[in-house]
Design a protein around this motif. Structure first.
Motif, PDB file in Angstrom:
ATOM      1  N   PHE A   1     -15.410  -2.681  24.626  1.00 58.73           N
ATOM      2  CA  PHE A   1     -16.698  -2.343  25.024  1.00 58.73           C
ATOM      3  C   PHE A   1     -17.242  -3.907  25.383  1.00 58.73           C
ATOM      4  O   PHE A   1     -17.829  -4.026  26.653  1.00 58.73           O
ATOM      5  N   ASN A   2     -17.098  -4.724  24.701  1.00 58.72           N
ATOM      6  CA  ASN A   2     -17.299  -6.083  25.104  1.00 58.72           C
ATOM      7  C   ASN A   2     -16.926  -6.972  26.274  1.00 58.72           C
ATOM      8  O   ASN A   2     -17.503  -7.634  26.987  1.00 58.72           O
ATOM      9  N   ALA A   3     -15.830  -6.381  26.470  1.00 60.37           N
ATOM     10  CA  ALA A   3     -14.638  -7.002  27.483  1.00 60.37           C
ATOM     11  C   ALA A   3     -15.200  -6.352  28.865  1.00 60.37           C
ATOM     12  O   ALA A   3     -15.364  -7.039  29.757  1.00 60.37           O
ATOM     13  N   LEU A   4     -15.569  -5.076  28.645  1.00 65.79           N
ATOM     14  CA  LEU A   4     -15.874  -4.469  29.887  1.00 65.79           C
ATOM     15  C   LEU A   4     -17.462  -4.565  30.312  1.00 65.79           C
ATOM     16  O   LEU A   4     -17.586  -4.333  31.612  1.00 65.79           O
ATOM     17  N   LEU A   5     -18.298  -4.978  29.463  1.00 63.57           N
ATOM     18  CA  LEU A   5     -19.899  -5.202  29.831  1.00 63.57           C
ATOM     19  C   LEU A   5     -19.933  -5.865  31.272  1.00 63.57           C
ATOM     20  O   LEU A   5     -20.870  -5.621  31.983  1.00 63.57           O
ATOM     21  N   PRO A   6     -19.411  -6.900  31.332  1.00 66.28           N
ATOM     22  CA  PRO A   6     -19.577  -7.963  32.563  1.00 66.28           C
ATOM     23  C   PRO A   6     -19.504  -6.985  34.131  1.00 66.28           C
ATOM     24  O   PRO A   6     -20.279  -7.570  34.770  1.00 66.28           O
ATOM     25  N   GLU A   7     -18.594  -5.927  33.885  1.00 66.67           N
ATOM     26  CA  GLU A   7     -18.335  -5.275  35.012  1.00 66.67           C
ATOM     27  C   GLU A   7     -19.121  -4.294  35.514  1.00 66.67           C
ATOM     28  O   GLU A   7     -19.146  -3.661  36.545  1.00 66.67           O
ATOM     29  N   TYR A   8     -20.223  -3.739  34.632  1.00 62.72           N
ATOM     30  CA  TYR A   8     -21.100  -2.598  34.916  1.00 62.72           C
ATOM     31  C   TYR A   8     -22.603  -2.942  34.790  1.00 62.72           C
ATOM     32  O   TYR A   8     -23.023  -3.933  34.002  1.00 62.72           O
ATOM     33  N   SER A   9     -23.396  -2.383  35.547  1.00 67.82           N
ATOM     34  CA  SER A   9     -24.978  -2.476  35.516  1.00 67.82           C
ATOM     35  C   SER A   9     -25.626  -1.662  34.596  1.00 67.82           C
ATOM     36  O   SER A   9     -26.761  -2.138  34.158  1.00 67.82           O
ATOM     37  N   ILE A  10     -25.272  -0.374  34.490  1.00 70.19           N
ATOM     38  CA  ILE A  10     -25.935   0.489  33.573  1.00 70.19           C
ATOM     39  C   ILE A  10     -24.851   0.980  32.654  1.00 70.19           C
ATOM     40  O   ILE A  10     -23.967   1.213  32.935  1.00 70.19           O
ATOM     41  N   ILE A  11     -25.431   1.095  31.123  1.00 67.40           N
ATOM     42  CA  ILE A  11     -24.588   1.415  30.190  1.00 67.40           C
ATOM     43  C   ILE A  11     -25.268   2.555  29.539  1.00 67.40           C
ATOM     44  O   ILE A  11     -26.583   2.613  29.357  1.00 67.40           O
ATOM     45  N   VAL A  12     -24.632   3.785  29.542  1.00 70.68           N
ATOM     46  CA  VAL A  12     -24.891   4.952  28.875  1.00 70.68           C
ATOM     47  C   VAL A  12     -24.064   5.225  27.678  1.00 70.68           C
ATOM     48  O   VAL A  12     -22.936   5.159  27.638  1.00 70.68           O
ATOM     49  N   MET A  13     -24.880   5.542  26.519  1.00 68.30           N
ATOM     50  CA  MET A  13     -24.288   5.745  25.372  1.00 68.30           C
ATOM     51  C   MET A  13     -24.629   7.266  25.013  1.00 68.30           C
ATOM     52  O   MET A  13     -25.992   7.600  24.567  1.00 68.30           O
ATOM     53  N   SER A  14     -23.556   8.073  24.744  1.00 70.95           N
ATOM     54  CA  SER A  14     -23.714   9.399  24.618  1.00 70.95           C
ATOM     55  C   SER A  14     -23.396   9.813  23.118  1.00 70.95           C
ATOM     56  O   SER A  14     -22.174   9.901  22.983  1.00 70.95           O
ATOM     57  N   ASP A  15     -24.201   9.788  22.097  1.00 71.38           N
ATOM     58  CA  ASP A  15     -23.924  10.046  20.777  1.00 71.38           C
ATOM     59  C   ASP A  15     -24.188  11.503  20.428  1.00 71.38           C
ATOM     60  O   ASP A  15     -25.388  12.184  20.495  1.00 71.38           O
ATOM     61  N   TYR A  16     -23.325  11.873  20.159  1.00 69.72           N
ATOM     62  CA  TYR A  16     -23.113  13.402  19.346  1.00 69.72           C
ATOM     63  C   TYR A  16     -23.010  13.444  17.957  1.00 69.72           C
ATOM     64  O   TYR A  16     -22.535  14.463  17.436  1.00 69.72           O
ATOM     65  N   ALA A  17     -23.128  12.360  17.480  1.00 70.40           N
ATOM     66  CA  ALA A  17     -22.894  12.254  15.883  1.00 70.40           C
ATOM     67  C   ALA A  17     -21.448  12.550  15.281  1.00 70.40           C
ATOM     68  O   ALA A  17     -21.171  13.225  14.351  1.00 70.40           O
ATOM     69  N   LYS A  18     -20.359  12.448  16.163  1.00 70.58           N
ATOM     70  CA  LYS A  18     -19.105  12.490  15.919  1.00 70.58           C
ATOM     71  C   LYS A  18     -18.258  11.350  15.484  1.00 70.58           C
ATOM     72  O   LYS A  18     -17.114  11.379  15.283  1.00 70.58           O
ATOM     73  N   GLY A  19     -19.069  10.136  15.262  1.00 70.73           N
ATOM     74  CA  GLY A  19     -18.274   9.014  14.879  1.00 70.73           C
ATOM     75  C   GLY A  19     -17.992   7.797  15.796  1.00 70.73           C
ATOM     76  O   GLY A  19     -17.649   6.777  15.317  1.00 70.73           O
ATOM     77  N   SER A  20     -17.888   8.352  17.107  1.00 73.28           N
ATOM     78  CA  SER A  20     -17.522   7.169  17.935  1.00 73.28           C
ATOM     79  C   SER A  20     -18.497   5.938  18.353  1.00 73.28           C
ATOM     80  O   SER A  20     -18.263   4.882  18.811  1.00 73.28           O
ATOM     81  N   LEU A  21     -19.899   6.251  17.880  1.00 76.54           N
ATOM     82  CA  LEU A  21     -20.783   5.245  18.158  1.00 76.54           C
ATOM     83  C   LEU A  21     -21.541   4.692  16.817  1.00 76.54           C
ATOM     84  O   LEU A  21     -22.770   4.529  16.726  1.00 76.54           O
ATOM     85  N   VAL A  22     -20.371   4.596  15.707  1.00 75.53           N
ATOM     86  CA  VAL A  22     -20.994   3.935  14.606  1.00 75.53           C
ATOM     87  C   VAL A  22     -21.695   2.531  14.770  1.00 75.53           C
ATOM     88  O   VAL A  22     -22.428   1.936  13.940  1.00 75.53           O
ATOM     89  N   ASN A  23     -21.018   1.719  15.963  1.00 69.41           N
ATOM     90  CA  ASN A  23     -21.558   0.301  16.003  1.00 69.41           C
ATOM     91  C   ASN A  23     -22.545   0.667  17.387  1.00 69.41           C
ATOM     92  O   ASN A  23     -22.622  -0.671  17.901  1.00 69.41           O
ATOM     93  N   VAL A  24     -23.316   1.455  17.605  1.00 71.63           N
ATOM     94  CA  VAL A  24     -24.139   1.599  18.552  1.00 71.63           C
ATOM     95  C   VAL A  24     -25.226   0.483  18.692  1.00 71.63           C
ATOM     96  O   VAL A  24     -25.545   0.121  19.667  1.00 71.63           O
ATOM     97  N   ALA A  25     -25.892   0.001  17.529  1.00 69.58           N
ATOM     98  CA  ALA A  25     -26.731  -1.114  17.512  1.00 69.58           C
ATOM     99  C   ALA A  25     -26.328  -2.241  17.947  1.00 69.58           C
ATOM    100  O   ALA A  25     -26.830  -2.999  18.625  1.00 69.58           O
ATOM    101  N   GLU A  26     -24.848  -2.761  17.406  1.00 70.65           N
ATOM    102  CA  GLU A  26     -24.087  -3.985  18.054  1.00 70.65           C
ATOM    103  C   GLU A  26     -23.976  -3.673  19.213  1.00 70.65           C
ATOM    104  O   GLU A  26     -24.148  -4.705  19.967  1.00 70.65           O
TER     105      GLU A  26
END
Length: 308
Positions: free
Chosen positions: A136-161
């Motif tokens: 995620f950190n490596a990809l960030l510079p390449e995109y203008s809009i970041i969407v975080m889709s949280d379904y509470a299944k465990g993939s976004l435990v680091n969402v705050a960071e």
């Protein structure tokens, strides 16, 4: 509202819980002699991208350059998802976790009505989540809009960071939240809870003025640029620092609400990436949501449908 010729969306990165939506369609002609349940004679099956992958699919359908980041299992469902991403020209940044199964939602449909849903899921491990965060950190510079889709299944435990890092780089972050604690989404550009999710966090309200008061308080507390509450048949309400705007529903006929929130989120991201203001983006997202609920299952809206 027909801006199709001049419409030029930007690059969008979608991160979150990735799923495969399976559909079994069949006829129902009798009740089982073993239990009081209908017998479905399956005639065809279908697989569609679900969860965060459905957000990416919707954004791609509207012409955006989209990348998808998340976790799948090293299994048949995960390979199906990767194949569908390739078909739609969606950037594949999936992490494979051989210790889990890809999340699958199986829906059994009889006479165009959903009779049963069966879920298969397990949370990803810590090692693959650390790898995902580095990606995620490596990809960030390449995109203008970041969407975080949280379904509470465990993939976004680091969402705050993830939000903090994206904000430092000047990225706009749109979050579809889950749960009764939104503090981990603090600092995001926009939060898009539905009415039930919003009530779970702020409690009930007696009237519209109290609704707006609670929404504004939450927006300030979480340091959000805006809060968008989707309210089913009541439409959507956008709360910013200086105003509250309500958008009545545009649904002509509600057939299936599955994935409607994904369509709204994707349309918001696409419109913002194309230079629209927040109110303009909500107007388009409201129209897209009204179109998609008239379709069966996790569906998409095309550019032609949206700009008609």
């Amino acid at each position: 509202m027909n801006d199709l010729a001049a419409f030029s969306p930007g690059r969008i990165l979608v991160a979150g819980d990735i799923m495969l939506d399976r559909y079994w369609f069949g006829e129902v002609n009798r009740i089982s002699p073993e239990a009081p349940v209908p017998i479905v004679r399956v005639q065809r099956t279908e697989e569609r991208l679900g969860g965060a992958a459905n957000v990416a699919r919707n954004a791609a359908s509207l012409g955006a350059n989209v990348g998808l980041l998340g976790v799948v299992g090293d299994d048949e469902a995960g390979r199906l998802i990767e194949g569908k991403l390739a078909e739609l020209d969606i950037g594949n940044f999936l992490q494979r976790d051989s210790m889990i199964s890809t999340i699958v939602k199986l829906r059994v449909i009889g006479r165009q009505q959903q009779l049963l849903r069966i879920d298969f899921e397990s949370p990803p491990g810590q090692v693959v989540l650390r790898e995902k965060l580095m990606n995620f950190n490596a990809l960030l510079p390449e995109y203008s809009i970041i969407v975080m889709s949280d379904y509470a299944k465990g993939s976004l435990v680091n969402v705050a960071e993830m939000i903090a890092t994206a904000t430092r780089l000047g990225k706009r972050t749109l979050v579809d939240p889950k749960g009764d604690d939104f503090s981990r989404y603090a600092g995001a550009t926009l939060l898009t809870p539905n009415k039930a999710e919003f009530r779970q966090v702020v409690g009930a309200w007696r009237d519209e003025s109290e609704f707006v008061e609670k929404a504004q308080r939450l927006r300030v507390q979480l340091r959000l640029e805006a809060l968008l509450v989707t309210r089913s048949e009541e439409g959507m309400t956008l709360i910013t620092g200086d105003k509250t705007m309500h958008f009545p529903t545009q649904a002509r006929e509600v057939f299936d609400v599955s994935g409607a929130g994904d369509t709204v989120m994707a349309t918001m991201a696409v419109m913002l990436s194309a230079g629209k203001t927040l109110p303009e983006a909500v107007q388009w997202a409201n129209k897209a949501g009204g179109i998609v609920v008239g379709k069966l299952g996790t569906a998409t809206v095309t550019r032609e449908e949206l700009f008609a």
